[in-house]
Scaffold this active site. Structure first.
Site, short mmCIF file in Angstrom:
data_model
loop_
_atom_site.label_atom_id
_atom_site.label_comp_id
_atom_site.label_asym_id
_atom_site.label_seq_id
_atom_site.Cartn_x
_atom_site.Cartn_y
_atom_site.Cartn_z
N MET A 1 0.84 -1.19 0.00
CA MET A 1 0.00 0.00 0.00
C MET A 1 0.88 1.25 0.00
SD MET A 1 -3.13 -0.95 -0.12
CE MET A 1 -4.21 -2.33 0.23
N CYS A 2 0.25 2.38 -0.19
CA CYS A 2 0.96 3.66 -0.23
C CYS A 2 1.04 4.27 1.17
CB CYS A 2 0.21 4.63 -1.17
SG CYS A 2 -0.11 3.94 -2.80
N GLU A 3 1.71 5.40 1.27
CA GLU A 3 1.72 6.16 2.53
C GLU A 3 1.35 7.60 2.26
OE1 GLU A 3 4.64 5.86 5.55
OE2 GLU A 3 5.24 3.82 4.99
N HIS A 77 2.59 12.11 -0.75
CA HIS A 77 2.24 10.71 -0.97
C HIS A 77 3.45 9.98 -1.53
CE1 HIS A 77 0.38 7.34 -3.31
NE2 HIS A 77 -0.59 7.41 -2.42
N ASN A 110 -4.59 6.17 0.17
CA ASN A 110 -3.91 4.95 0.60
C ASN A 110 -4.95 3.84 0.69
OD1 ASN A 110 -3.51 3.63 3.74
ND2 ASN A 110 -2.15 2.99 2.11
#
Length: 251
Positions: A1-3, A77, A110
């Site tokens: 996943m992203c942050e 991001h 996210n």
């Protein structure tokens, strides 16, 4: 996943330290190596820098972490493509931006929303995605809903307008996001999002700052936001009581 990372402050300030701590998570000490972006608001307009390359390897981001960009609203991001077939491209790199009612609206997400492109129809609205991500589809849906409600929404009206759609989108998967129009900063903590408040003194007035991050960036007392909660901030203060998403939609 992203942050995710974001800031709301009462007076323009820099986020150099936070970005410097976030940068190595983008491909050096973290797996989020598919792009990075940061938006600094200047009034109604956002100054956006982004690249579809690992943040940890970006000379541009390294420069930004040492440059004195100051703002009252920031959204940043670092991306991990999910699924991997939606790969590195400028059009797939957060944060995304659109103009609505003479303001830049900026969004970063996210999570994962399978089926969002075929859930509510996109063809009926003004806003359409440029890339292939579920995140940008969700952003366009949110802006179409806001546009339908007319200009000049208060914080409460904005929250009332988008909360039902946030609930619908959250039911598809995972939907942590940051959204701003340069005045308000909206945070949805579907699963994992943390908040840190700082009160600083300098010059002639106290400075109120609130930071958000998917994972804490420092050893300070970051507080996890309640899953399913929606928060609206302006000038470092929460300006509307928390909204909430039905428990069945909060992982």
């Amino acid at each position: 996943m992203c942050e995710l990372f974001a800031m709301s402050a009462s007076r323009p300030t820099d986020v150099n330290q936070s970005l410097a701590l976030l940068q190595p998570r983008g491909g050096e000490i973290g797996p989020h190596a598919d792009g990075w972006g940061v938006a600094f608001y200047e009034g109604r307009a956002a100054r956006i820098f982004k690249e579809p390359v690992p943040a940890a390897e970006s000379r541009c981001l390294a420069f930004i972490t040492e440059y004195d960009f100051r703002s009252t609203n920031v959204i940043a991001h670092i991306r991990k493509a999910n699924p991997e077939k939606i790969g590195r491209a400028s059009a797939n790199t957060h944060p995304f931006e659109r103009e609505l009612d003479g303001r830049s609206w900026v969004f970063a997400h996210n999570g994962k929303l399978p089926g969002v492109s075929t859930a509510p129809p996109l063809s009926s609205g003004r806003f359409q995605p440029l890339g292939d991500t579920d995140s940008e589809h969700a952003f366009c849906l949110l802006l179409n809903r806001i546009a339908e409600s007319g200009p000049g929404l208060s914080a409460g009206e904005l929250l009332t307008t988008i909360t039902p759609l946030i609930s619908d989108l959250a039911s598809l998967g995972e939907f942590n996001f940051m959204l701003s129009d340069g005045e308000h900063l909206i945070a949805h903590a579907h699963t994992h999002l943390h908040k840190l408040r700082r009160n600083c003194c300098g010059g002639d007035a106290a400075q109120e700052i609130v930071l958000f991050a998917t994972k804490p960036l420092t050893d300070e007392p970051w507080q996890p936001l309640e899953p399913g909660s929606v928060h609206v901030f302006a000038e470092g203060k929460e300006v509307h009581p928390n909204g909430s998403i039905p428990a069945s939609h909060a992982a």
